[in-house]
Design a protein around this motif. Structure first.
Motif, PDB file in Angstrom:
ATOM      1  N   LEU A   1      74.597  61.337  16.310  1.00 16.70           N
ATOM      2  CA  LEU A   1      73.699  60.323  17.113  1.00 16.70           C
ATOM      3  C   LEU A   1      73.074  59.310  16.470  1.00 16.70           C
ATOM      4  CD1 LEU A   1      71.991  63.576  19.091  1.00 16.70           C
ATOM      5  CD2 LEU A   1      73.888  61.905  19.978  1.00 16.70           C
ATOM      6  N   ALA A   2      73.560  58.949  15.263  1.00 21.41           N
ATOM      7  CA  ALA A   2      73.082  57.638  14.699  1.00 21.41           C
ATOM      8  C   ALA A   2      71.534  57.675  14.698  1.00 21.41           C
ATOM      9  CB  ALA A   2      73.780  56.444  15.678  1.00 21.41           C
ATOM     10  N   GLY A   3      71.111  58.828  13.935  1.00 25.45           N
ATOM     11  CA  GLY A   3      69.582  59.028  13.905  1.00 25.45           C
ATOM     12  C   GLY A   3      68.829  59.095  15.135  1.00 25.45           C
ATOM     13  N   ASN A   4      69.556  59.242  16.315  1.00 20.66           N
ATOM     14  CA  ASN A   4      68.801  59.776  17.399  1.00 20.66           C
ATOM     15  C   ASN A   4      68.532  61.017  17.781  1.00 20.66           C
ATOM     16  OD1 ASN A   4      68.565  56.975  18.935  1.00 20.66           O
ATOM     17  ND2 ASN A   4      70.429  56.724  18.752  1.00 20.66           N
ATOM     18  N   ARG A   5      67.485  61.307  18.363  1.00 13.67           N
ATOM     19  CA  ARG A   5      67.313  62.797  18.778  1.00 13.67           C
ATOM     20  C   ARG A   5      67.157  62.977  20.159  1.00 13.67           C
ATOM     21  NH1 ARG A   5      62.639  64.877  15.233  1.00 13.67           N
ATOM     22  NH2 ARG A   5      63.161  66.749  15.847  1.00 13.67           N
ATOM     23  N   LEU A   6      67.397  64.237  20.725  1.00 10.09           N
ATOM     24  CA  LEU A   6      67.247  64.781  22.084  1.00 10.09           C
ATOM     25  C   LEU A   6      65.968  65.004  22.347  1.00 10.09           C
ATOM     26  CD1 LEU A   6      70.538  66.613  22.376  1.00 10.09           C
ATOM     27  CD2 LEU A   6      70.187  64.093  22.772  1.00 10.09           C
ATOM     28  N   TRP A   7      65.294  64.622  23.374  1.00  7.57           N
ATOM     29  CA  TRP A   7      63.805  65.073  23.933  1.00  7.57           C
ATOM     30  C   TRP A   7      63.929  65.346  25.395  1.00  7.57           C
ATOM     31  CZ3 TRP A   7      61.157  64.925  19.904  1.00  7.57           C
ATOM     32  CH2 TRP A   7      61.346  63.910  18.703  1.00  7.57           C
ATOM     33  N   PHE A   8      63.449  66.692  25.479  1.00  7.73           N
ATOM     34  CA  PHE A   8      63.764  67.253  26.809  1.00  7.73           C
ATOM     35  C   PHE A   8      62.425  67.319  27.858  1.00  7.73           C
ATOM     36  CE2 PHE A   8      66.702  69.105  23.940  1.00  7.73           C
ATOM     37  CZ  PHE A   8      67.959  69.330  24.548  1.00  7.73           C
ATOM     38  N   TYR A   9      62.717  67.089  29.126  1.00  8.51           N
ATOM     39  CA  TYR A   9      61.786  67.096  30.012  1.00  8.51           C
ATOM     40  C   TYR A   9      61.927  67.964  31.377  1.00  8.51           C
ATOM     41  CZ  TYR A   9      59.676  63.381  27.257  1.00  8.51           C
ATOM     42  OH  TYR A   9      58.845  62.673  26.088  1.00  8.51           O
ATOM     43  N   GLN A  10      61.025  68.328  31.795  1.00  6.01           N
ATOM     44  CA  GLN A  10      61.147  69.339  33.332  1.00  6.01           C
ATOM     45  C   GLN A  10      60.245  68.477  34.214  1.00  6.01           C
ATOM     46  OE1 GLN A  10      60.281  73.406  33.081  1.00  6.01           O
ATOM     47  NE2 GLN A  10      59.950  73.471  35.237  1.00  6.01           N
ATOM     48  N   LEU A  11      61.098  67.675  34.974  1.00  5.00           N
ATOM     49  CA  LEU A  11      60.390  66.649  35.823  1.00  5.00           C
ATOM     50  C   LEU A  11      60.153  66.835  37.068  1.00  5.00           C
ATOM     51  CD1 LEU A  11      59.022  63.694  35.664  1.00  5.00           C
ATOM     52  CD2 LEU A  11      61.338  62.835  36.083  1.00  5.00           C
ATOM     53  N   PRO A  12      59.423  67.078  38.155  1.00 10.24           N
ATOM     54  CA  PRO A  12      59.426  67.449  39.446  1.00 10.24           C
ATOM     55  C   PRO A  12      60.347  66.230  40.065  1.00 10.24           C
ATOM     56  CG  PRO A  12      57.242  67.651  38.713  1.00 10.24           C
ATOM     57  CD  PRO A  12      57.982  66.963  37.527  1.00 10.24           C
ATOM     58  N   LEU A  13      60.933  66.724  41.230  1.00  9.96           N
ATOM     59  CA  LEU A  13      61.856  65.964  41.789  1.00  9.96           C
ATOM     60  C   LEU A  13      61.146  64.500  42.558  1.00  9.96           C
ATOM     61  CD1 LEU A  13      63.952  68.481  44.154  1.00  9.96           C
ATOM     62  CD2 LEU A  13      64.779  67.064  42.189  1.00  9.96           C
ATOM     63  N   LYS A  14      59.921  64.619  42.857  1.00  3.88           N
ATOM     64  CA  LYS A  14      59.153  63.742  43.448  1.00  3.88           C
ATOM     65  C   LYS A  14      58.781  62.511  42.310  1.00  3.88           C
ATOM     66  CE  LYS A  14      54.359  65.544  42.502  1.00  3.88           C
ATOM     67  NZ  LYS A  14      53.353  65.934  43.135  1.00  3.88           N
ATOM     68  N   HIS A  15      59.046  62.689  40.951  1.00  6.65           N
ATOM     69  CA  HIS A  15      58.952  61.753  40.195  1.00  6.65           C
ATOM     70  C   HIS A  15      60.464  61.200  39.502  1.00  6.65           C
ATOM     71  CE1 HIS A  15      54.631  62.410  39.819  1.00  6.65           C
ATOM     72  NE2 HIS A  15      54.701  63.582  39.555  1.00  6.65           N
ATOM     73  N   ARG A  16      61.470  61.361  40.178  1.00  3.81           N
ATOM     74  CA  ARG A  16      62.554  60.642  39.960  1.00  3.81           C
ATOM     75  C   ARG A  16      62.662  59.359  39.551  1.00  3.81           C
ATOM     76  NH1 ARG A  16      68.075  62.622  40.598  1.00  3.81           N
ATOM     77  NH2 ARG A  16      69.624  60.940  40.131  1.00  3.81           N
ATOM     78  N   GLY A  17      61.960  58.755  40.199  1.00  2.00           N
ATOM     79  CA  GLY A  17      61.636  57.519  40.348  1.00  2.00           C
ATOM     80  C   GLY A  17      61.282  56.710  38.743  1.00  2.00           C
ATOM     81  N   THR A  18      60.575  57.609  38.265  1.00  2.00           N
ATOM     82  CA  THR A  18      59.675  57.379  37.063  1.00  2.00           C
ATOM     83  C   THR A  18      60.779  57.302  35.999  1.00  2.00           C
ATOM     84  OG1 THR A  18      59.059  59.347  36.622  1.00  2.00           O
ATOM     85  CG2 THR A  18      57.411  57.841  37.698  1.00  2.00           C
ATOM     86  N   LEU A  19      61.805  58.312  36.227  1.00  2.00           N
ATOM     87  CA  LEU A  19      62.853  58.629  35.294  1.00  2.00           C
ATOM     88  C   LEU A  19      64.094  57.228  35.215  1.00  2.00           C
ATOM     89  CD1 LEU A  19      64.328  60.597  33.314  1.00  2.00           C
ATOM     90  CD2 LEU A  19      65.408  61.524  35.117  1.00  2.00           C
ATOM     91  N   GLU A  20      64.164  56.932  36.640  1.00  2.00           N
ATOM     92  CA  GLU A  20      65.112  55.842  36.710  1.00  2.00           C
ATOM     93  C   GLU A  20      64.710  54.348  36.157  1.00  2.00           C
ATOM     94  OE1 GLU A  20      66.158  55.942  40.837  1.00  2.00           O
ATOM     95  OE2 GLU A  20      67.464  57.605  40.557  1.00  2.00           O
ATOM     96  N   ALA A  21      63.530  54.458  36.269  1.00  2.00           N
ATOM     97  CA  ALA A  21      62.708  53.215  35.530  1.00  2.00           C
ATOM     98  C   ALA A  21      62.566  53.000  33.959  1.00  2.00           C
ATOM     99  CB  ALA A  21      61.403  53.066  36.082  1.00  2.00           C
ATOM    100  N   LEU A  22      63.006  54.089  33.238  1.00  2.00           N
ATOM    101  CA  LEU A  22      63.094  54.050  31.942  1.00  2.00           C
ATOM    102  C   LEU A  22      63.873  53.368  31.410  1.00  2.00           C
ATOM    103  CD1 LEU A  22      62.697  57.999  31.156  1.00  2.00           C
ATOM    104  CD2 LEU A  22      60.917  56.154  31.184  1.00  2.00           C
ATOM    105  N   THR A  23      63.480  52.557  30.014  1.00  2.15           N
ATOM    106  CA  THR A  23      64.485  51.553  29.331  1.00  2.15           C
ATOM    107  C   THR A  23      65.480  52.555  28.402  1.00  2.15           C
ATOM    108  OG1 THR A  23      62.780  51.220  27.768  1.00  2.15           O
ATOM    109  CG2 THR A  23      62.853  49.796  29.476  1.00  2.15           C
ATOM    110  N   LEU A  24      64.703  53.806  28.251  1.00  3.56           N
ATOM    111  CA  LEU A  24      65.701  54.627  26.928  1.00  3.56           C
ATOM    112  C   LEU A  24      66.687  55.146  27.846  1.00  3.56           C
ATOM    113  CD1 LEU A  24      62.628  56.574  25.293  1.00  3.56           C
ATOM    114  CD2 LEU A  24      64.082  54.596  24.282  1.00  3.56           C
ATOM    115  N   PRO A  25      68.023  55.575  27.015  1.00  5.98           N
ATOM    116  CA  PRO A  25      69.142  56.050  27.586  1.00  5.98           C
ATOM    117  C   PRO A  25      68.438  57.710  28.007  1.00  5.98           C
ATOM    118  CG  PRO A  25      69.316  55.364  25.395  1.00  5.98           C
ATOM    119  CD  PRO A  25      68.180  55.209  25.442  1.00  5.98           C
ATOM    120  N   TRP A  26      68.928  58.254  29.178  1.00  6.35           N
ATOM    121  CA  TRP A  26      68.559  59.557  29.703  1.00  6.35           C
ATOM    122  C   TRP A  26      69.990  60.016  30.599  1.00  6.35           C
ATOM    123  CZ3 TRP A  26      68.711  59.700  34.890  1.00  6.35           C
ATOM    124  CH2 TRP A  26      68.683  58.545  35.705  1.00  6.35           C
TER     125      TRP A  26
END
Length: 598
Positions: free
Chosen positions: A124-149
């Motif tokens: 992963l070229a020094g990257n790591r995986l970070w896990f989140y359990q996100l309620p469906l109503k907050h999907r928009g916050t996920l799509e607004a991220l600049t990080l890869p997801w």
């Protein structure tokens, strides 16, 4: 019987005979050892009295539902080693169980993301995986991220997403905290979980196997307790080069036996009387058959060494107060029946036998007082019957029952002050106690005179004499300067400030009448309710009436028992001890060998 008179005994011997001397002293079992050196600063190095580890190991094994057949003969059985082995097994079992619970929790956390095999860091070229359990109503916050997801799984409530970044994202990057999944995939966690469960089974099998020695453990508990007692006493001994010294309190009647022991060990002994600044422990001299009375007396407060032994009076007054609060011969018969059912089980030790005898006294007092007030499960005896002729008190006669309660209160406090005056005889406070007796009796006589409308002169004279004695003799201050008269009067005024307390304490005994009336009234109420139901419902009314009687009287009996114990003891421990035992002592704990259990 009374508080045992003690002597302070100091013993000095050769260091080579220290252990031997302590063991002989433990065999005598008559010294309350005092510390001559400070205990270790580290708590784990302080030896405790009692074999706590042995009892802990015993409880661990007795919790096994089906123990193995008991071994009756084993000459090589070592109690100390066995206890250590059991405690080690208990610790290993706890650690493996914690590991199993942790793995099960971790698997439940990771499972929504699936069985992932985490790639090496260089992939992963020094990257790591970070896990989140996100309620469906907050999907928009996920799509607004600049990080890869990426979304790994999704259900009707949550999105299980993973972010890719070299460092942990800020806490506010998503409206939920990240989920800690660890670095192991589910199949690896499940393999470790299986290993942990197998280990638990193996440890449980080992635990079951050790239950073969339960009988040996119970027989050797006294050995473990004696060893713990010896270790505790050893830490109080002072060691100086080739000598050792110990000090403690010894009853006067055991001095000769201890001197003989010291002579046989070539030890020097110094015997001293208690000084004015000493605080000897309190040893109540009572035969074993009265140990229940001693337990009652020491339950709340240990009398001071220079006070008196309250055990017999507390036991007698508690039985009397309990009977007045329960106020029903039927309930007394239930207590007697319950005692007879457990009669055989309470003959194991002298202490249990003492409580068994005291239970008979309580049951007898309750039955007798119930007969005097004419209450049998809330039912009054029929007019003209023998039981009706034995009824001397009427709980519904409020004036008479209030008078009885106040008389009981005055007599109880007068007795407390009389015994306190006897213990302090030769000191000024003894005269103050006599003053309180005069004040209590004088105040009661004045109240009687007021109720009858007659002259209150005798009561007033007695009350005035009591107040004067309290004012002049409440202080133990020495008369070294003329100003000390003023301070003695101030101390006397402080003593008189207890007058309102005395008035309140006398009125506290009204609870005897109030609680007795409440118990009898509840019993009558349940009886009347059952009769009403039986008359209203001709068929099933008998069944409902029986249920009301059974449930109602069980409830009333439980409340009466609770009130009798709590308030019967409270009148002794609060009101009586306040006036009769002003000082609090420490209990005499002999350094003794525990009896071998058969």
């Amino acid at each position: 019987m009374s508080v045992a008179r003690l002597k302070k005994l100091s013993l000095v011997g050769r260091a080579a005979q220290k252990t031997e001397t302590l063991e002989a002293l433990q065999e005598l079992g008559c010294m309350h050892v005092l510390p001559l050196v400070p205990l270790p600063a580290e708590p784990e190095k302080v030896s405790e009295r009692g074999a706590r580890n042995a009892y802990k190991a015993l409880r661990f094994l007795t919790d096994v539902p089906e123990p193995r057949r008991q071994i009756q003969r084993d000459r090589d059985f070592d109690m100390n080693k066995f206890v250590k082995d059991v405690l080690d097994l208990m610790q290993r079992s706890r650690e493996v169980t914690d590991r199993r619970d942790f793995l099960a929790h971790r698997i439940s956390q990771v499972r929504p993301w699936g069985d992932l095999d985490f790639p090496p860091d260089d992939v992963l070229a020094g990257n790591r995986l970070w896990f989140y359990q996100l309620p469906l109503k907050h999907r928009g916050t996920l799509e607004a991220l600049t990080l890869p997801w990426a979304i790994l799984e999704q259900d009707h409530r949550f999105i299980y997403a993973v972010l890719i970044a070299p460092d942990e994202p800020d806490d506010d990057i998503l409206p939920v905290p990240r989920t800690h999944t660890g670095s192991l995939p589910i199949h690896e966690l499940e393999a470790q979980l299986e290993e942990a469960e197998i280990a638990i089974e193996a440890l449980e099998a080992e635990r079951v196997a050790q239950t073969r020695y339960l009988t040996f453990m119970r027989r050797n508990l006294s050995v473990a307790e004696s060893a713990a007692e010896l270790a505790h006493a050893t830490q109080k001994v002072r060691d100086e080069e080739a000598m050792f010294a110990l000090q403690g309190w010894v009853p006067e009647d055991r001095i000769d036996a201890l001197l003989d022991m010291a002579e046989s060990k070539n030890a020097a002994v110094l015997i001293e009387d208690p000084g004015p600044d000493d605080t000897p422990p309190t040893l109540l001299e009572q035969p074993e058959k009265r140990s229940a009375a001693v337990d009652l007396a020491l339950f709340y407060q240990v009398p001071g060494y220079r006070d008196w032994d309250p055990s017999i009076i507390v036991a007698a007054s508690f039985a009397f107060f309990f009977a007045m609060i329960v106020a029903d011969a039927g309930y007394g018969a239930v207590i007697l029946l319950g005692l007879l059912l457990f009669w055989k089980r309470m003959e194991g030790t002298p202490a249990l036998q003492s409580w068994r005898r005291y239970g008979l006294i309580i049951a007898g007092a309750t039955i007798l007082y119930g007969v005097l007030v004419g209450s049998y499960f809330g039912v009054a005896p029929r007019e003209g019957s023998i039981l009706a002729g034995l009824k001397l008190l009427d709980l519904n006669n409020f004036a008479a029952m209030m008078m009885v309660s106040i008389v009981v209160g005055v007599l109880h406090l007068v007795l407390a002050n009389a015994l306190a005056a006897r213990a302090a005889w030769g000191q000024r406070r003894a005269i103050a106690n006599l003053g309180w007796i005069a004040a209590l009796i004088g105040g009661f006589v004045m109240w009687l005179s007021y109720m009858k409308g007659s002259a209150a002169t005798p009561g007033a004279i007695l009350l005035g004499a009591g107040v004067l004695a309290i004012l002049l003799f409440s202080s133990e201050r020495e008369m070294k300067q003329p100003i000390d008269w003023l301070w003695r009067l101030i101390d006397g005024l402080k003593g008189l400030a207890g007058a309102m307390g005395a008035f309140g304490d006398v009125l506290s005994y009204m609870r005897l009448f109030a609680l007795g009336l409440a118990s009898a009234s509840l019993a009558i109420t349940f009886n009347d309710l059952a009769v009403s139901v039986m008359q209203a419902m001709k068929g099933p009314g008998i069944l409902f009436a029986l249920l009301i009687l059974i449930i109602g009287h069980i409830l009333n009996f439980a409340l009466a028992m609770m009130s009798g114990v709590v308030h019967g003891l409270r009148l002794n421990y609060i009101e009586f001890f306040k006036w009769g035992l002003p000082d609090e002592g420490i209990v005499f704990r002999p350094f003794a060998r525990k009896e071998v259990q058969e």
